[in-house]
Design an enzyme around this catalytic site. Structure first.
Site, PDB file in Angstrom:
ATOM      1  N   ASP A 291       5.018  11.007 -10.703  1.00  0.00           N
ATOM      2  CA  ASP A 291       4.297  10.412 -11.818  1.00  0.00           C
ATOM      3  C   ASP A 291       2.920   9.966 -11.289  1.00  0.00           C
ATOM      4  O   ASP A 291       2.631  10.031 -10.091  1.00  0.00           O
ATOM      5  CB  ASP A 291       5.085   9.259 -12.462  1.00  0.00           C
ATOM      6  CG  ASP A 291       4.605   8.993 -13.900  1.00  0.00           C
ATOM      7  OD1 ASP A 291       3.538   9.506 -14.292  1.00  0.00           O
ATOM      8  OD2 ASP A 291       5.286   8.258 -14.643  1.00  0.00           O
TER       9      ASP A 291
HETATM   10  C1  NOJ Z   1       2.186   8.158 -16.560  1.00  0.00           C
HETATM   11  C2  NOJ Z   1       3.410   8.280 -17.416  1.00  0.00           C
HETATM   12  O1  NOJ Z   1       4.466   7.495 -16.894  1.00  0.00           O
HETATM   13  C3  NOJ Z   1       3.890   9.707 -17.566  1.00  0.00           C
HETATM   14  O2  NOJ Z   1       4.923   9.744 -18.493  1.00  0.00           O
HETATM   15  C4  NOJ Z   1       2.759  10.604 -17.967  1.00  0.00           C
HETATM   16  O3  NOJ Z   1       3.230  11.925 -18.101  1.00  0.00           O
HETATM   17  C5  NOJ Z   1       1.646  10.511 -16.954  1.00  0.00           C
HETATM   18  N1  NOJ Z   1       1.181   9.142 -16.866  1.00  0.00           N
HETATM   19  C6  NOJ Z   1       0.480  11.438 -17.290  1.00  0.00           C
HETATM   20  O4  NOJ Z   1      -0.183  11.008 -18.408  1.00  0.00           O
END
Ligand code: NOJ
Length: 753
Positions: A291
């Site tokens: 993530d």
């Molecule tokens: C953080 C989020 O937790 C995740 O779900 C997301 O895909 C990414 N940012 C990218 O935007």
């Protein structure tokens, strides 16, 4: 120069081979094209394939990067990035792709990722809302259209579905998943993967799914986003892991790790989760992405001393791609040079990334997904909006309807429309709808105006703002309420109040909205409340005092049309809650599939005080939810009778049929979600009082009665034991059928070995 020519020649031969054979799923491993490409790559080029930064169009997380539209060109030319996310638009993605393919040494195409969580420009209901439809076909279709639209704009890698089980409504991201139940959650997860990926990843209107956030991101302590997760492995396997597994079984090409630590180990470097469970037990062959900066965040977790260690532990655990941390790019070459990382591990990660690009068809046609014609024809088409309208209606849950206040007559004389969300377009798109445009959605006011007769007079007053304490607009709202025949109030959360980083310690109506409701209630006029929210809210006063309450969540592009259909009876609501609504925030986490405990409390206040005190209960609030999981009313009424099992005893391996008679006891055709729950009465680990194991959405004509049957097998009767094995154990089972998790009919049977 020589190498580049040689590579171009290899490229051309392979492109010929790829385009002349049908695309083979490289996730199975063997792919000579990819292997030969890897053999030509420098360490830096390999690492570049693992580096995934956000594009310059918008950020979906904290960033220190500046925004200059050409800043990626050189990085692409140098082979330092594998793709970009949030970069979109056919022309823009094609421009970047051209640099990758024509100007980088190896010409490896870029991936384009994004969070297409509930639609692209056609915005569908929030995922939690869609789950309330209990309509897997509709959910799959919405995902299919989301893929069709976003791929036309160049995006081929979707950071969805989010399948995190959530039992605590304080957690803001509860809106992005399918709620609290592993059974429903698994079916929804698989439907979404099928919708995004279709039959072939290389079909230009499908995209790679990314099931997230692995694992247990939905169970942070206190419901506070990003907080630690600490739970037994038995609970993890039984309640939290099934939806990820279902998504993998449905073919999800990729997985995203989660921010949290799980029992002390950050998910991004969790060997047990990523290697033992995901790859060994579940046989996942695809690519794992971190993530946003989660590799770097292991420093703050106190799990690694520096970025070098973070890179090593993450890649060794099986996190192949680094989203936004830049750590692989900077540190892996050093690790390899120092002999601290085996190059084979790097190659394996690169192979998975290249395999994804291969399966997406990018090596045969890097511009497959950047299609200016499709961008014009396939986005926000009438057809797509019609699907959004359909699923929006299906997502609505009727929570209360005293004396059949709803549906309203279309020729009502004077309707007062009150509330901060009544004449609002932007918030209809909801959280995680970066591509949805603020001016597009149909507001509730527009939907209502569109529906009522030409003689109906609608008076509108905002009444208050969403969050602040200003009551100066109350008087006008009260005035129009007094002059009306009926008041429709539109209250709830704005889009930014749920989603990432939007945990709330108090989940009541924000600001002075409840005070406004009380002031309008004082007028004595009949009130129907339309609630907008991305999570359960605490609504006890409303439930006790207001005759009609409709949970409309956040319904996307066609919100106003769908709400008006229900409000005026053109559509008979059939949605059911995929999540428990608590009475008070202090009850959280609250979920229907809880254990009985050794001192269960059944809410009998006539019991002697000593009996009541030493029971598992609160002194000040009941144990019961306000609205239980699976609950939802209809304009029809349904009666359940005559539950039967076809055998009183079955052996392991045999199946049992459970039947019930469902009768539509009203004069209106309607749909009901018939739900089947079980309870394993005695087992080697304590079992929940109810577990959903089947459901059917049934349409019955007015007055019609029908026998509804379910079949249970070992699969439904099994559970995860203390040794983390899935087992069935002999003994008595209760089987319960009803229209929600609280009001059920019960039968029993024995399972023998
Ligand atoms: C953080 C989020 O937790 C995740 O779900 C997301 O895909 C990414 N940012 C990218 O935007």
């Amino acid at each position: 120069m020589k190498t580049k020519r040689k590579l171009l020649a290899i490229h051309i031969i392979f492109i010929f081979l790829i385009t002349s054979c049908s695309s083979k799923n490289t996730l199975d491993g063997d792919n000579t094209y990819i292997d030969s490409l890897i053999s030509e790559m420098t360490i830096e080029e390999k690492v570049g394939q693992l580096n995934f930064p956000v594009g310059d169009l918008f950020n979906t997380g904290p960033t220190v990067r500046t925004s200059e539209s050409a800043r990626f060109d050189d990085l692409i030319r140098e082979g330092k990035i594998t793709g970009l996310f949030n970069a979109h638009g056919a022309a823009y993605t094609a421009r970047l792709q051209k640099i990758a393919v024509e100007e980088s040494r190896l010409g490896i195409p870029l991936l384009f990722g994004a969070d297409v969580i509930h639609g692209f420009k056609t915005v569908f209901p929030l995922p939690l809302a869609e789950a309330a439809s209990w309509d897997l076909e509709a959910i799959e279709l919405a995902a299919k259209i989301a893929a069709k639209e976003s791929t036309a704009a160049g995006i081929n890698f979707n950071f969805a579905p989010m399948v995190d089980i959530a039992r605590d409504a304080r957690w803001g991201r509860i809106s992005e998943g399918a709620g609290e139940d592993p059974y429903l959650g698994s079916l929804v997860a698989a439907a979404r993967v099928r919708g995004f990926q279709g039959k072939s990843l290389s079909d230009p209107s499908t995209m790679a799914a990314c099931v997230k956030h692995f694992a247990a991101y939905g169970a942070p302590v206190g419901g506070r986003d990003y907080n630690s997760v600490d739970m037994s492995l038995q609970a993890l396997h039984e309640y939290y892991l099934p939806p990820y597994k279902a998504a993998i079984e449905a073919g999800s090409a990729t997985v995203m790790t989660s921010f949290n630590d799980v029992n002390g180990i950050p998910a991004t470097a969790h060997q047990y989760l990523l290697e033992d469970v995901l790859r060994k037990d579940w046989g996942f062959k695809g690519m794992v992405v971190s993530d946003w900066q989660s590799i770097g965040e292991m420093l703050a977790h106190g799990f690694v001393a520096d970025s070098l260690e973070a890179a090593k532990l993450a890649i060794e655990a099986g996190t192949d791609m680094d989203m936004m941390a830049d750590i692989y790019l900077k540190k892996i070459p050093e690790l390899i040079k120092n002999g601290q990382l085996d190059e084979k591990i790097l190659d394996q990660a690169v192979r998975r990334v290249l395999a994804l690009k291969y399966d997406l068809g990018l090596f045969s046609n890097p511009y497959l997904y950047s299609n200016p014609e499709r961008e014009k024809s396939d986005i926000r088409s009438e057809e797509n909006l019609a699907v959004a309208h359909d699923i929006a209606k299906k997502s609505i849950v009727l929570l209360k309807n005293e004396n059949k206040l709803l549906p309203l007559a279309k020729n009502i004389k004077k309707l007062a429309l009150i509330g901060p969300l009544a004449d609002n377009k932007e918030d209809m798109n909801g959280s995680w709808s970066f591509f949805g445009e603020a001016q597009h959605p149909v507001s509730i006011a527009e939907g209502i105006k569109n529906k009522v007769s030409s003689t109906t007079k609608i008076a509108f007053a905002k009444g208050c703002n969403l969050y602040d304490n200003d009551k100066s607009q109350f008087a006008e709202a009260v005035r129009i309420a007094k002059e009306s025949d009926i008041v429709v109030m539109v209250l709830g959360e704005s889009a930014v109040m749920n989603g990432e980083g939007a945990s709330r310690a108090d989940i009541g109506l924000p600001g002075v909205q409840e005070d406004l409701l009380k002031a309008i209630h004082q007028t004595g006029k009949p009130i129907a409340v339309l609630l907008l929210s991305g999570r359960p809210l605490t609504l006890e006063w409303m439930d006790q005092n207001i005759p009609a309450i409709v949970e409309t969540w956040t319904l996307g592009s066609q919100a106003g049309l769908a709400v008006a259909d229900v409000l005026f009876g053109d559509y008979n609501p059939a949605g059911k809650l995929p999540v428990t609504f608590p009475r008070a925030v202090g009850q959280l986490p609250l979920y229907y599939n809880h254990k009985n405990t050794g001192r269960p409390y059944h809410g009998k206040h006539e019991e002697p005080l000593t009996e009541r005190v030493y029971r598992s209960r609160y002194r000040d609030v009941s144990n019961d939810p306000l609205y239980p999981f699976g609950y939802g009313l209809s304009y029809s009424t349904f009666a359940y009778s005559n539950i039967t099992v076809d055998k009183k005893s079955i052996k392991s391996g045999e199946q049992i049929k459970v039947s019930v008679t469902l009768t539509n006891t009203s004069d209106r055709d309607g749909e009901e979600v018939v739900q089947l729950y079980i309870r394993d009465m005695v087992a080697s680990v304590t079992r929940p009082v109810k577990e959903l194991k089947g459901f059917q959405k049934v349409m019955l004509k007015a007055g019609e009665a029908r026998a509804i049957s379910f079949v249970l097998t070992d699969k439904e009767l099994s559970f995860i034991n203390h040794d983390l094995k899935r087992v069935t154990e002999p003994g008595q089972f209760a089987v319960m059928v009803g229209g929600n998790s609280r009001d059920t009919l019960t039968e029993y049977f024995e399972l023998t070995q």
